[in-house]
Design a protein around this motif. Structure first.
Motif, short mmCIF file in Angstrom:
data_model
loop_
_atom_site.label_atom_id
_atom_site.label_comp_id
_atom_site.label_asym_id
_atom_site.label_seq_id
_atom_site.Cartn_x
_atom_site.Cartn_y
_atom_site.Cartn_z
N GLN A 1 -47.38 -15.84 -10.43
CA GLN A 1 -46.20 -15.03 -10.08
C GLN A 1 -46.34 -13.58 -10.52
O GLN A 1 -45.50 -12.75 -10.18
CB GLN A 1 -44.96 -15.62 -10.80
N GLY A 2 -47.41 -13.28 -11.30
CA GLY A 2 -47.54 -11.92 -11.87
C GLY A 2 -47.74 -10.86 -10.80
O GLY A 2 -48.19 -11.15 -9.69
N ILE B 1 -53.32 -16.71 -17.20
CA ILE B 1 -53.24 -18.15 -17.52
C ILE B 1 -54.48 -18.86 -17.00
O ILE B 1 -55.13 -19.62 -17.72
CB ILE B 1 -51.95 -18.77 -16.92
#
Ligand code: ATP
Ligand code: MG
Length: 401
Positions: A355-356, A365
């Motif tokens: 989602q970044g 991640i």
């Protein structure tokens, strides 16, 4: 009457399916389940859905199913709810502390859970004091006309009576003398009992045929004929094991991003091919601001609710695989690795990006998981998604032209 007897399903829905698929060849008309339905490490919150899923699976062939809970089927209330939800669909009878008609003229009576000298359920086990079994059977014998008039009596226990073999765990006997006493007093025709997998076997105790089918998670089961009375221990064919690929437990990390959905699609395809267990994991962000109460609890609850919703959305997409769900507090990379360890994962599947907002090749991640994962990691990249979409687009274009 031909009965399939299984114990210790332990969340191995693939083995359950394998045995149900073979039922037609074995001409089975009734299923008896001696408990321990779920994987041993399954989260409390995931239990109601997991109970429903396995009961759905067991009743799908349309044969009557008789069930007692095992020591790991806690809390009993969740199992009862799942059984109640099935009422009116196929015949599913919980015979814990009670008796029910079996076929036209026989009766089946059971008592589930772990039996102990005095202790009761502790949130880790479903347990009952031994005297409760005596009391339950005394009540059944005195007040249930069915039990008194039945042609044959079938008893189900989650623990074995004391025997020579069927209650053997290594050097020890874990069987209970109080159950031998019950057999002496009530003289059932046959007893199906859970018990240690190492005690898998058939034995005559107090004049009664006692069958410990072993662990279905390990491929063992029993087929019992009532006319004439005959029991046989069986094992799922080895090819079943061989057909399973090297990936038996797959964990997929979901954060709601396009790439994570693509990762889910890939993970599901692999789980189907390899007959693997699929676990969906989502980590919610820990709350770092000092909010104070009650705001802190409210904020955590909101994140948990969002996480559950996301996992539900994912689970619906791959419902055929009966996926397990794990919702944990972040940091996400640590949570993913923790779940991979606890599920003994052979593969982690995740998106390259999430989602970044930054558009580097890999997110933080996925990079961290890749660095310290206990197993191989499959990264679904956005480039692959774009490539696939372009391919489909160009196929459409070429059809048009
Ligand atoms: P960054 O978070 O570093 O800004 P990003 O969001 O683009 O970048 P990552 O967060 O590394 O990239 O996401 C990559 C993959 O990691 C996702 O596709 C998803 O599979 C997994 N993932 C990320 N966050 C979570 C989470 N909170 N819970 C579960 N999986 C996650
Ligand atoms: Mg991210």
């Amino acid at each position: 009457m031909r009965i399939l007897v299984i114990h210790d399903l332990a969340g191995r829905n693939d083995q359950v399916q394998a045995i149900l698929d073979r039922m037609r060849d074995q001409l089975v008309d009734t299923i008896v389940v001696l408990g321990n339905l779920l994987a041993p490490d399954i989260d409390l919150r995931a239990r109601p859905a997991a109970f429903s899923a396995v009961l759905e699976q067991l009743t799908a062939p349309g044969r009557p199913v008789y069930l007692i809970p095992g020591e790991r089927d806690y809390p009993l209330e969740h199992l009862l709810q799942a059984v109640r939800a099935h009422r009116g669909k196929t015949s599913l009878v919980l015979v814990h502390r009670t008796a029910a008609p079996f076929g036209c003229s026989d009766v089946i009576a059971g008592f589930g859970g772990l039996l102990t000298k005095g202790a009761v359920s502790d949130g880790e086990h479903l347990a009952f004091a031994e005297w409760e079994v005596r009391a339950a059977f005394e009540h059944i014998a005195n007040f249930n006309p069915l039990f008194q008039l039945a042609r044959r009596r079938i008893f189900l226990f989650a623990n074995p009576p004391r025997g020579n073999h069927i209650d053997r765990e290594g050097e020890h006997h874990v069987g209970l003398e109080s159950l031998n006493w019950l057999l002496r007093v009530h003289q059932p025709d046959v007893v199906f009992t859970g018990g240690p997998a190492s005690g898998r076997g058939i034995e005559v105790i107090e004049g009664t045929l006692v069958v410990n089918p072993g662990s279905l998670a390990e491929g063992s089961y029993a087929i019992v004929d009532l006319d004439p009375l005959h029991a046989e221990l069986k094992h799922l064919p080895e090819e079943q094991e061989e057909q399973r690929g090297p990936f038996r437990s797959i964990v997929v990390a979901i954060d709601g991003s396009t790439e994570a959905w693509h990762a889910l699609e890939l993970a599901a395809e692999m789980a189907r091919q390899h007959a693997a267990r699929l676990t969906l994991v989502h980590a919610f962000e820990p709350i770092r601001q000092p909010l104070g109460e009650p705001n802190l609890s409210a904020a955590i609850e909101e994140r948990i609710a969002q996480g559950e919703q996301l996992l539900e959305q994912a689970a619906v997409l791959v419902a055929d695989l009966l996926p397990e769900r794990e919702l944990l507090e972040g940091p996400a990379d640590e949570a993913i690795i923790r779940v991979a360890r606890s599920k003994q994962a052979d593969l982690i599947v995740m998106g390259a990006r999430g989602q970044g907002a930054l558009r580097s090749l890999m997110g933080s991640i996925s990079s961290r998981v890749l660095r310290s994962a206990p197993c191989p990691v499959l990264i679904a990249s956005h480039a692959a998604v774009e490539y696939k979409e372009k391919e489909q687009f160009s196929q459409v274009e070429s059809v048009r032209t």
